[in-house]
Design a protein around this motif. Structure first.
Motif, PDB file in Angstrom:
ATOM      1  N   PHE A 128     -29.049  75.715 -12.284  1.00  0.00           N
ATOM      2  CA  PHE A 128     -28.748  74.725 -13.322  1.00  0.00           C
ATOM      3  C   PHE A 128     -27.238  74.587 -13.404  1.00  0.00           C
ATOM      4  CE2 PHE A 128     -28.079  73.752 -17.964  1.00  0.00           C
ATOM      5  CZ  PHE A 128     -28.598  72.467 -17.926  1.00  0.00           C
ATOM      6  N   VAL A 129     -26.730  73.422 -13.048  1.00  0.00           N
ATOM      7  CA  VAL A 129     -25.288  73.162 -13.008  1.00  0.00           C
ATOM      8  C   VAL A 129     -24.985  71.985 -13.932  1.00  0.00           C
ATOM      9  CG1 VAL A 129     -23.318  72.546 -11.544  1.00  0.00           C
ATOM     10  CG2 VAL A 129     -25.180  73.965 -10.619  1.00  0.00           C
ATOM     11  N   VAL A 130     -23.933  72.121 -14.724  1.00  0.00           N
ATOM     12  CA  VAL A 130     -23.515  71.054 -15.639  1.00  0.00           C
ATOM     13  C   VAL A 130     -22.052  70.733 -15.380  1.00  0.00           C
ATOM     14  CG1 VAL A 130     -23.109  70.436 -18.050  1.00  0.00           C
ATOM     15  CG2 VAL A 130     -25.172  71.702 -17.434  1.00  0.00           C
ATOM     16  N   THR A 131     -21.749  69.455 -15.244  1.00  0.00           N
ATOM     17  CA  THR A 131     -20.351  69.023 -15.199  1.00  0.00           C
ATOM     18  C   THR A 131     -20.029  68.316 -16.505  1.00  0.00           C
ATOM     19  OG1 THR A 131     -20.655  66.786 -14.298  1.00  0.00           O
ATOM     20  CG2 THR A 131     -20.637  68.621 -12.730  1.00  0.00           C
ATOM     21  N   SER A 132     -18.766  68.349 -16.886  1.00  0.00           N
ATOM     22  CA  SER A 132     -18.336  67.740 -18.144  1.00  0.00           C
ATOM     23  C   SER A 132     -17.094  66.898 -17.902  1.00  0.00           C
ATOM     24  CB  SER A 132     -18.042  68.835 -19.177  1.00  0.00           C
ATOM     25  OG  SER A 132     -17.447  68.289 -20.337  1.00  0.00           O
ATOM     26  N   GLY A 133     -17.203  65.608 -18.207  1.00  0.00           N
ATOM     27  CA  GLY A 133     -16.029  64.747 -18.150  1.00  0.00           C
ATOM     28  C   GLY A 133     -15.892  63.974 -16.845  1.00  0.00           C
ATOM     29  N   GLY A 134     -14.976  63.010 -16.887  1.00  0.00           N
ATOM     30  CA  GLY A 134     -14.659  62.235 -15.692  1.00  0.00           C
ATOM     31  C   GLY A 134     -15.643  61.127 -15.387  1.00  0.00           C
ATOM     32  N   ILE A 135     -16.399  60.648 -16.413  1.00  0.00           N
ATOM     33  CA  ILE A 135     -17.367  59.578 -16.154  1.00  0.00           C
ATOM     34  C   ILE A 135     -17.084  58.355 -17.032  1.00  0.00           C
ATOM     35  CG2 ILE A 135     -19.148  61.157 -15.333  1.00  0.00           C
ATOM     36  CD1 ILE A 135     -20.549  60.854 -18.051  1.00  0.00           C
ATOM     37  N   GLY A 136     -15.832  58.212 -17.447  1.00  0.00           N
ATOM     38  CA  GLY A 136     -15.442  57.076 -18.270  1.00  0.00           C
ATOM     39  C   GLY A 136     -15.085  55.846 -17.443  1.00  0.00           C
ATOM     40  N   PRO A 137     -14.402  54.866 -18.042  1.00  0.00           N
ATOM     41  CA  PRO A 137     -14.158  53.577 -17.386  1.00  0.00           C
ATOM     42  C   PRO A 137     -12.822  53.456 -16.645  1.00  0.00           C
ATOM     43  CG  PRO A 137     -13.611  53.393 -19.694  1.00  0.00           C
ATOM     44  CD  PRO A 137     -14.084  54.819 -19.484  1.00  0.00           C
ATOM     45  N   THR A 138     -12.001  54.501 -16.644  1.00  0.00           N
ATOM     46  CA  THR A 138     -10.660  54.357 -16.078  1.00  0.00           C
ATOM     47  C   THR A 138     -10.561  54.920 -14.662  1.00  0.00           C
ATOM     48  OG1 THR A 138      -9.934  56.421 -17.120  1.00  0.00           O
ATOM     49  CG2 THR A 138      -9.611  54.397 -18.367  1.00  0.00           C
ATOM     50  N   HIS A 139      -9.423  54.651 -14.033  1.00  0.00           N
ATOM     51  CA  HIS A 139      -9.236  54.982 -12.621  1.00  0.00           C
ATOM     52  C   HIS A 139      -9.341  56.476 -12.332  1.00  0.00           C
ATOM     53  CE1 HIS A 139      -5.317  55.922 -14.296  1.00  0.00           C
ATOM     54  NE2 HIS A 139      -5.077  56.630 -13.220  1.00  0.00           N
ATOM     55  N   ASP A 140      -9.005  57.310 -13.335  1.00  0.00           N
ATOM     56  CA  ASP A 140      -9.021  58.752 -13.105  1.00  0.00           C
ATOM     57  C   ASP A 140     -10.373  59.385 -13.444  1.00  0.00           C
ATOM     58  OD1 ASP A 140      -8.682  58.216 -15.796  1.00  0.00           O
ATOM     59  OD2 ASP A 140      -7.311  59.887 -16.159  1.00  0.00           O
ATOM     60  N   ASP A 141     -11.339  58.568 -13.802  1.00  0.00           N
ATOM     61  CA  ASP A 141     -12.705  59.062 -14.020  1.00  0.00           C
ATOM     62  C   ASP A 141     -13.442  59.003 -12.690  1.00  0.00           C
ATOM     63  OD1 ASP A 141     -12.808  59.611 -16.897  1.00  0.00           O
ATOM     64  OD2 ASP A 141     -12.485  57.461 -17.137  1.00  0.00           O
ATOM     65  N   ILE A 142     -13.417  60.112 -11.963  1.00  0.00           N
ATOM     66  CA  ILE A 142     -13.895  60.093 -10.571  1.00  0.00           C
ATOM     67  C   ILE A 142     -15.044  61.063 -10.319  1.00  0.00           C
ATOM     68  CG2 ILE A 142     -11.657  59.327  -9.675  1.00  0.00           C
ATOM     69  CD1 ILE A 142     -11.140  62.251  -8.827  1.00  0.00           C
ATOM     70  N   THR A 143     -15.688  61.523 -11.380  1.00  0.00           N
ATOM     71  CA  THR A 143     -16.757  62.504 -11.185  1.00  0.00           C
ATOM     72  C   THR A 143     -17.927  61.922 -10.409  1.00  0.00           C
ATOM     73  OG1 THR A 143     -16.146  63.736 -13.170  1.00  0.00           O
ATOM     74  CG2 THR A 143     -18.369  64.058 -12.337  1.00  0.00           C
ATOM     75  N   TYR A 144     -18.394  60.740 -10.800  1.00  0.00           N
ATOM     76  CA  TYR A 144     -19.539  60.146 -10.101  1.00  0.00           C
ATOM     77  C   TYR A 144     -19.247  59.959  -8.615  1.00  0.00           C
ATOM     78  CZ  TYR A 144     -22.023  58.968 -14.464  1.00  0.00           C
ATOM     79  OH  TYR A 144     -22.697  59.012 -15.665  1.00  0.00           O
ATOM     80  N   GLN A 145     -18.089  59.366  -8.297  1.00  0.00           N
ATOM     81  CA  GLN A 145     -17.794  59.098  -6.898  1.00  0.00           C
ATOM     82  C   GLN A 145     -17.595  60.375  -6.107  1.00  0.00           C
ATOM     83  OE1 GLN A 145     -14.159  56.877  -7.903  1.00  0.00           O
ATOM     84  NE2 GLN A 145     -13.019  58.150  -6.453  1.00  0.00           N
ATOM     85  N   SER A 146     -17.022  61.398  -6.741  1.00  0.00           N
ATOM     86  CA  SER A 146     -16.778  62.659  -6.051  1.00  0.00           C
ATOM     87  C   SER A 146     -18.084  63.388  -5.742  1.00  0.00           C
ATOM     88  CB  SER A 146     -15.873  63.556  -6.899  1.00  0.00           C
ATOM     89  OG  SER A 146     -14.643  62.921  -7.192  1.00  0.00           O
ATOM     90  N   ILE A 147     -19.009  63.376  -6.712  1.00  0.00           N
ATOM     91  CA  ILE A 147     -20.277  64.067  -6.497  1.00  0.00           C
ATOM     92  C   ILE A 147     -21.157  63.275  -5.540  1.00  0.00           C
ATOM     93  CG2 ILE A 147     -22.392  64.834  -7.652  1.00  0.00           C
ATOM     94  CD1 ILE A 147     -20.687  65.663 -10.030  1.00  0.00           C
ATOM     95  N   ALA A 148     -21.058  61.951  -5.591  1.00  0.00           N
ATOM     96  CA  ALA A 148     -21.774  61.139  -4.600  1.00  0.00           C
ATOM     97  C   ALA A 148     -21.299  61.497  -3.192  1.00  0.00           C
ATOM     98  CB  ALA A 148     -21.551  59.651  -4.879  1.00  0.00           C
ATOM     99  N   LYS A 149     -19.986  61.616  -3.030  1.00  0.00           N
ATOM    100  CA  LYS A 149     -19.438  61.976  -1.725  1.00  0.00           C
ATOM    101  C   LYS A 149     -19.879  63.370  -1.306  1.00  0.00           C
ATOM    102  CE  LYS A 149     -15.044  62.305   0.780  1.00  0.00           C
ATOM    103  NZ  LYS A 149     -13.575  62.110   0.687  1.00  0.00           N
ATOM    104  N   ALA A 150     -19.975  64.290  -2.265  1.00  0.00           N
ATOM    105  CA  ALA A 150     -20.363  65.663  -1.957  1.00  0.00           C
ATOM    106  C   ALA A 150     -21.731  65.734  -1.296  1.00  0.00           C
ATOM    107  CB  ALA A 150     -20.359  66.507  -3.239  1.00  0.00           C
ATOM    108  N   PHE A 151     -22.642  64.825  -1.682  1.00  0.00           N
ATOM    109  CA  PHE A 151     -24.011  64.878  -1.167  1.00  0.00           C
ATOM    110  C   PHE A 151     -24.377  63.659  -0.310  1.00  0.00           C
ATOM    111  CE2 PHE A 151     -23.885  67.559  -4.937  1.00  0.00           C
ATOM    112  CZ  PHE A 151     -24.441  68.726  -4.441  1.00  0.00           C
ATOM    113  N   GLY A 152     -23.357  62.906   0.096  1.00  0.00           N
ATOM    114  CA  GLY A 152     -23.597  61.777   0.994  1.00  0.00           C
ATOM    115  C   GLY A 152     -24.420  60.665   0.367  1.00  0.00           C
TER     116      GLY A 152
END
Length: 248
Positions: free
Chosen positions: A38-62
């Protein structure tokens, strides 16, 4: 997060603070997903350029980032444009709309069902919980929202726990006037006796205070209560409800 895990009897194994760096987020997420269930991430999913959690995790798993239509419809229905956005329209292209769309472009695995990848924990919240690789849960960083969504995940977590009722862990605090070095020998022997019963023994110095704290942590309340008198005697201590209760 630590309190949440403790309340459900979940063992918190690791916490990491990661910079807004795509490669670091991707590496940490892959590693955590591989090592923990069970893994939880917090933050980085807002509307600005430095909110890169979604794109980073997408890249992590292709994975590709895809607009999640249900999340978009909920956003339109449940969120209101900021008072400064007087001319904002959900139907007209704009920089503001593009920014909002960043928050519902989610990492989607075409080989997994939608209901296993995108969760909504309350009828009045549009914010989705994106679940990647089956165990990575992506949450917002706003503290009150993070706590509410985490609490909303309980029904899905409880059936997976050793104790499906989620009664959590029991903790006993014993305040002692003795130095850690004075009680170390006894605590070492005591810990070896009770560990097979699932009891963990801790010793915590309190900087510039006259008393230190010994803790017992476990699930067997009756057995733990039966140990208190022995520990109090051997560390010349007293059971307390909080660390500073017996301070001078």
């Amino acid at each position: 997060m630590a309190k949440f895990c403790f309340s459900l009897g979940m063992t918190l194994k690791r916490i990491e603070v990661i910079a807004d760096d795509e490669s670091e987020i991707a590496e940490a997420t892959r590693r955590m997903s591989s090592n923990y269930d069970f893994v939880v991430t917090s933050g980085g999913i807002g509307p600005t350029h430095d909110d890169i959690t979604y794109q980073s995790i997408a890249k992590a798993f292709g994975l590709e980032l895809i607009v999640h239509q249900t999340a978009f419809e909920r956003m339109k229905r449940l969120s209101k444009p900021h008072k400064s956005q007087l001319n904002f329209s959900w139907n007209e292209p704009s920089l503001a709309l593009d920014a909002k769309m960043r928050m519902i472009r989610l990492p989607i695995d075409p080989d997994r069902s939608d209901e296993d990848q995108v969760l909504f924990v309350a009828e009045d919240l549009w914010v989705p919980v994106s679940v990647v690789n089956g165990n990575v849960h992506i949450l917002p960083g706003v503290p009150r929202l993070f706590e509410r969504i985490l609490d909303g995940l309980k029904p899905k977590l409880l059936p997976r726990l050793t104790d499906p009722e989620g009664k959590g862990v029991y903790r006993i605090l014993i305040s002692t006037p003795l130095a850690e070095s004075s009680v170390a020998g006894y605590l070492t022997e005591f810990a070896s006796r009770v560990e097979p019963r699932g009891i963990k023994v801790g010793s915590y110095p309190r900087w510039e205070k006259s008393r230190n704290t010994v803790t017992l942590v476990g699930r067997d309340k009756e057995f733990m209560d039966s140990l208190v008198a022995e520990v109090e005697s051997n560390v010349q201590g007293i059971r307390v409800g909080r660390e500073d209760e017996a301070d001078d």
